[in-house]
Motif scaffolding. Sequence first.
Motif, PDB file in Angstrom:
ATOM      1  N   VAL A   1     -81.358  18.789-124.931  1.00  0.00           N
ATOM      2  CA  VAL A   1     -81.660  19.903-124.027  1.00  0.00           C
ATOM      3  C   VAL A   1     -80.463  20.846-123.919  1.00  0.00           C
ATOM      4  CG1 VAL A   1     -82.276  20.540-121.663  1.00  0.00           C
ATOM      5  CG2 VAL A   1     -83.453  18.645-122.796  1.00  0.00           C
ATOM      6  N   THR A   2     -79.265  20.295-123.815  1.00  0.00           N
ATOM      7  CA  THR A   2     -78.061  21.132-123.705  1.00  0.00           C
ATOM      8  C   THR A   2     -77.856  21.977-124.953  1.00  0.00           C
ATOM      9  OG1 THR A   2     -77.014  19.566-122.196  1.00  0.00           O
ATOM     10  CG2 THR A   2     -75.560  21.089-123.359  1.00  0.00           C
TER      11      THR A   2
ATOM     12  N   THR B   1     -80.077  22.854-127.220  1.00  0.00           N
ATOM     13  CA  THR B   1     -81.169  23.830-127.344  1.00  0.00           C
ATOM     14  C   THR B   1     -80.984  24.976-126.366  1.00  0.00           C
ATOM     15  OG1 THR B   1     -82.633  22.030-128.012  1.00  0.00           O
ATOM     16  CG2 THR B   1     -83.672  24.116-127.408  1.00  0.00           C
ATOM     17  N   GLU B   2     -80.571  24.656-125.157  1.00  0.00           N
ATOM     18  CA  GLU B   2     -80.326  25.694-124.156  1.00  0.00           C
ATOM     19  C   GLU B   2     -79.224  26.650-124.624  1.00  0.00           C
ATOM     20  OE1 GLU B   2     -79.344  26.108-119.387  1.00  0.00           O
ATOM     21  OE2 GLU B   2     -79.299  24.128-120.312  1.00  0.00           O
ATOM     22  N   GLU B   3     -78.153  26.102-125.189  1.00  0.00           N
ATOM     23  CA  GLU B   3     -77.064  26.934-125.709  1.00  0.00           C
ATOM     24  C   GLU B   3     -77.569  27.848-126.826  1.00  0.00           C
ATOM     25  OE1 GLU B   3     -72.623  26.395-127.660  1.00  0.00           O
ATOM     26  OE2 GLU B   3     -74.130  24.843-128.036  1.00  0.00           O
TER      27      GLU B   3
ATOM     28  N   LYS C   1     -88.038  21.764-123.525  1.00  0.00           N
ATOM     29  CA  LYS C   1     -87.686  21.591-122.116  1.00  0.00           C
ATOM     30  C   LYS C   1     -86.573  22.569-121.721  1.00  0.00           C
ATOM     31  CE  LYS C   1     -86.634  17.854-118.906  1.00  0.00           C
ATOM     32  NZ  LYS C   1     -86.386  16.419-118.788  1.00  0.00           N
ATOM     33  N   ALA C   2     -85.706  22.896-122.648  1.00  0.00           N
ATOM     34  CA  ALA C   2     -84.599  23.824-122.378  1.00  0.00           C
ATOM     35  C   ALA C   2     -85.107  25.218-122.045  1.00  0.00           C
ATOM     36  CB  ALA C   2     -83.664  23.882-123.578  1.00  0.00           C
ATOM     37  N   MET C   3     -86.205  25.636-122.653  1.00  0.00           N
ATOM     38  CA  MET C   3     -86.756  26.979-122.417  1.00  0.00           C
ATOM     39  C   MET C   3     -87.122  27.167-120.957  1.00  0.00           C
ATOM     40  SD  MET C   3     -87.573  29.934-123.703  1.00  0.00           S
ATOM     41  CE  MET C   3     -87.735  29.763-125.462  1.00  0.00           C
TER      42      MET C   3
ATOM     43  N   LYS D   1     -85.650  26.326-118.434  1.00  0.00           N
ATOM     44  CA  LYS D   1     -84.490  26.555-117.573  1.00  0.00           C
ATOM     45  C   LYS D   1     -84.174  28.044-117.420  1.00  0.00           C
ATOM     46  CE  LYS D   1     -82.214  22.181-118.280  1.00  0.00           C
ATOM     47  NZ  LYS D   1     -80.911  21.600-118.040  1.00  0.00           N
ATOM     48  N   PHE D   2     -84.800  28.882-118.241  1.00  0.00           N
ATOM     49  CA  PHE D   2     -84.532  30.319-118.217  1.00  0.00           C
ATOM     50  C   PHE D   2     -85.505  31.028-117.287  1.00  0.00           C
ATOM     51  CE2 PHE D   2     -82.834  28.829-122.221  1.00  0.00           C
ATOM     52  CZ  PHE D   2     -81.610  29.477-122.294  1.00  0.00           C
TER      53      PHE D   2
ATOM     54  N   ALA E   1     -80.004  30.551-125.412  1.00  0.00           N
ATOM     55  CA  ALA E   1     -79.254  31.545-124.633  1.00  0.00           C
ATOM     56  C   ALA E   1     -78.556  32.539-125.545  1.00  0.00           C
ATOM     57  CB  ALA E   1     -78.247  30.849-123.722  1.00  0.00           C
TER      58      ALA E   1
END
Length: 124
Positions: A20-21, A23-25, A59-61, A63-64, A28
């Motif tokens: 998740v971390t 993918t989030e990076e 799941k990371a998506m 968070k936006f 972003a």
Amino acid sequence: MFRGVRGATTVTANTEEAIVTATEELLAKIIEVNQIQPDTVASVFISTTEDVTAAFPAKAMRKFEGWTYVPVMCMREIPVPNSLKMCIRVMMHVNTNQNQKDIFHVYLNEAKVLRPDLDNSLAL
């Protein structure tokens, strides 16, 4: 016109946190350098190599802020012998007036080897 915006990264561990971390990076950075707004995105495909199984990278998506209704699908890459391991790839389908050559594709960590010809490091 719709354009595909590509990106990839790698993880060092098959854990939910690492997946998740990373993918989030990646997401972003793709969003930032291409100035993408969620309302311009038709869909996002996220694939993983067969050794990334501890979590759905999509799941990371979530968070936006503002990206709740963007359709996201996870899938598995074909297991090509000797291919890059622990890899997460993104294909974002964006409605934009930019020319194909003006799209910034983002490759982080070990995934930089996938497309050195698209080195957009100046944008990053």
